[in-house]
Scaffold this motif. Structure first.
Motif, mmCIF file in Angstrom:
data_model
loop_
_atom_site.group_PDB
_atom_site.id
_atom_site.type_symbol
_atom_site.label_atom_id
_atom_site.label_comp_id
_atom_site.label_asym_id
_atom_site.label_seq_id
_atom_site.Cartn_x
_atom_site.Cartn_y
_atom_site.Cartn_z
ATOM 1 N N PRO A 20 0.475 -1.053 0.057
ATOM 2 C CA PRO A 20 0.025 -0.005 0.036
ATOM 3 C C PRO A 20 0.643 1.352 -0.142
ATOM 4 O O PRO A 20 0.439 2.210 -0.691
ATOM 5 N N GLY A 21 1.889 1.329 0.731
ATOM 6 C CA GLY A 21 2.843 2.614 0.823
ATOM 7 C C GLY A 21 3.431 2.649 -0.431
ATOM 8 O O GLY A 21 3.544 3.845 -0.942
ATOM 9 N N GLU A 22 3.966 1.631 -1.008
ATOM 10 C CA GLU A 22 4.830 1.683 -2.115
ATOM 11 C C GLU A 22 3.847 2.155 -3.414
ATOM 12 O O GLU A 22 4.488 2.971 -4.311
ATOM 13 N N ARG A 53 1.455 4.093 -3.086
ATOM 14 C CA ARG A 53 0.815 5.354 -2.964
ATOM 15 C C ARG A 53 0.702 6.535 -3.942
ATOM 16 O O ARG A 53 -0.241 7.017 -4.185
ATOM 17 N N GLU A 54 1.932 6.382 -4.732
ATOM 18 C CA GLU A 54 1.966 7.340 -5.794
ATOM 19 C C GLU A 54 1.389 6.981 -7.175
ATOM 20 O O GLU A 54 1.262 7.822 -8.033
ATOM 21 N N LYS A 83 -4.414 5.026 -4.582
ATOM 22 C CA LYS A 83 -4.155 6.085 -3.992
ATOM 23 C C LYS A 83 -3.474 5.970 -2.536
ATOM 24 O O LYS A 83 -3.692 6.493 -1.729
ATOM 25 N N GLY A 84 -3.099 4.554 -2.552
ATOM 26 C CA GLY A 84 -2.374 4.144 -1.267
ATOM 27 C C GLY A 84 -3.246 3.733 -0.194
ATOM 28 O O GLY A 84 -2.960 3.164 0.832
ATOM 29 N N GLU A 85 -4.705 3.694 -0.578
ATOM 30 C CA GLU A 85 -5.654 3.289 0.321
ATOM 31 C C GLU A 85 -6.305 1.881 -0.022
ATOM 32 O O GLU A 85 -6.558 1.779 -1.209
#
Length: 353
Positions: A306-308, A310-311, A328-330
């Motif tokens: 999820p963090g990777e 995010r962009e 969008k990271g969610e």
């Protein structure tokens, strides 16, 4: 740095290159041009993939005559590749070609070159002046130390350009190519400083999909980033469709073209519990069918996924037999692994609706 927008504008069929026109993507058919059905089928597939100018070999009079019928069935400018026989260049022009590619040094006498130029002038057909390092004149090899150099390639090309100018024609595109990446880059830097004709750029004989893509990405990346080049071909030993995919990605990566989905994916590690390599390849093939200017992430685990991602606009991340849909990271949905691709496809099908 060079300002590519200062280049002369040349019209090829219904498309223009040079000036502030977008960099056009080219390829070349590997069918026999005499086989109209096969050639048209390949061109239509290339059109659908994003090819904007297509070249065909014209080694025979039958191939030149086939141009008329091929032109009726395609929608992008058609270029005739002529190597030695000036009569084939003339015939190709008479049968409706949009541009011809010649090396005047291979055509023969000035009278023969003039016959081609006069016909091109009468039909308003531009000439691509092509010089490859492999066909450099012996006197220029000798002049520059007994081996092929960037300086020799440039001098050879400009000699041909000046010959055609002296014959009263200035509708030209210049192409200088070498399989030596850095020599090719240097040659283009030299010629960009000496002429305002648009440049067709590429690394010739670059190789198979792996080596060809790497060499082309490095060479074209340097040249295009310096402002050199107005139309490109990624020369690969393989399916011409791969050339289009690579060219689009090179331009998009450099910020020179928008549109088309960009796929980012992680390299896998010991945390990966799904077939990430297979999934990433399937996603890459899937997104070729969408004209969306978005980024899709394919991640191997739910720890960093999820963090990777995010962009990215949308992405998927794998777990143990399952995966996550991420926007969008969610995290927005958890589904079984075998449904990940279908869920992603459904999202893309309904994007912005």
């Amino acid at each position: 740095m060079f300002d590519r927008t200062k280049a002369k504008v040349i019209r090829i069929g219904d498309r223009c290159i040079g000036g502030d026109y977008p960099i056009a993507i080219q390829s070349m058919c590997n069918t026999k041009t005499e086989d109209v059905k096969a050639t048209v089928a390949q061109i239509l597939a290339l059109e659908a993939a994003g090819c904007e100018i297509i070249r065909v070999a014209v080694p025979t009079m039958e191939a030149a005559e086939a141009i008329t019928e091929i032109k009726k069935q395609i929608h992008i400018p058609l270029v005739a590749d002529i190597h030695f026989d000036y009569r084939l260049a003339i015939a190709a022009i008479e049968h409706g070609i949009d541009k011809i590619r010649i090396n005047p040094g291979n055509i023969g006498s000035v009278d023969r070159v003039k016959a081609v130029v006069d016909k091109a002038k009468a039909y308003h057909v531009p000439i691509r002046v092509g010089v490859n390092s492999g066909s450099l004149e012996k006197d220029l090899i000798a002049k520059y130390g007994g081996h092929v150099t960037a300086e020799g390639i440039v001098e050879s090309a400009l000699d041909k350009v000046h010959l055609i100018e002296d014959l009263g024609y200035d509708q030209m595109v210049i192409s200088i190519k070498s399989s030596d990446v850095m020599m090719c880059v240097k040659a283009h830097e030299l010629i960009a400083a000496k002429t305002d004709y648009p440049l067709h750029v590429g690394i010739t004989e670059s190789g198979t999909l792996i080596s060809g893509n790497i060499k082309s990405a490095v060479g074209l990346g340097i040249m295009l980033n310096e402002g050199v080049g107005h139309t490109i071909r990624v020369s690969l030993t393989g399916d011409p469709l791969e050339e289009i995919k690579s060219a689009k990605l090179i331009l998009k990566t450099l910020g020179l073209r928008k549109g088309g989905i960009e796929v980012v994916s992680c390299p896998t590690c010991g945390r990966t519990r799904i077939d990430l390599i297979g999934l990433a390849n399937k996603v890459e093939n899937l997104v070729q069918n969408y004209d969306l200017d978005i980024k899709v992430a394919v991640m191997g685990c739910v720890v960093n996924g999820p963090g990777e991602a995010r962009e990215a606009d949308i992405g998927v991340a794998g777990g143990i037999g399952e995966g996550l849909l991420i926007k969008k990271g969610e995290i927005v949905k958890k589904v079984p692994e075998d449904q990940l691709l279908a869920v992603l496809k459904d999202e893309l099908d309904h994007w912005n609706k």
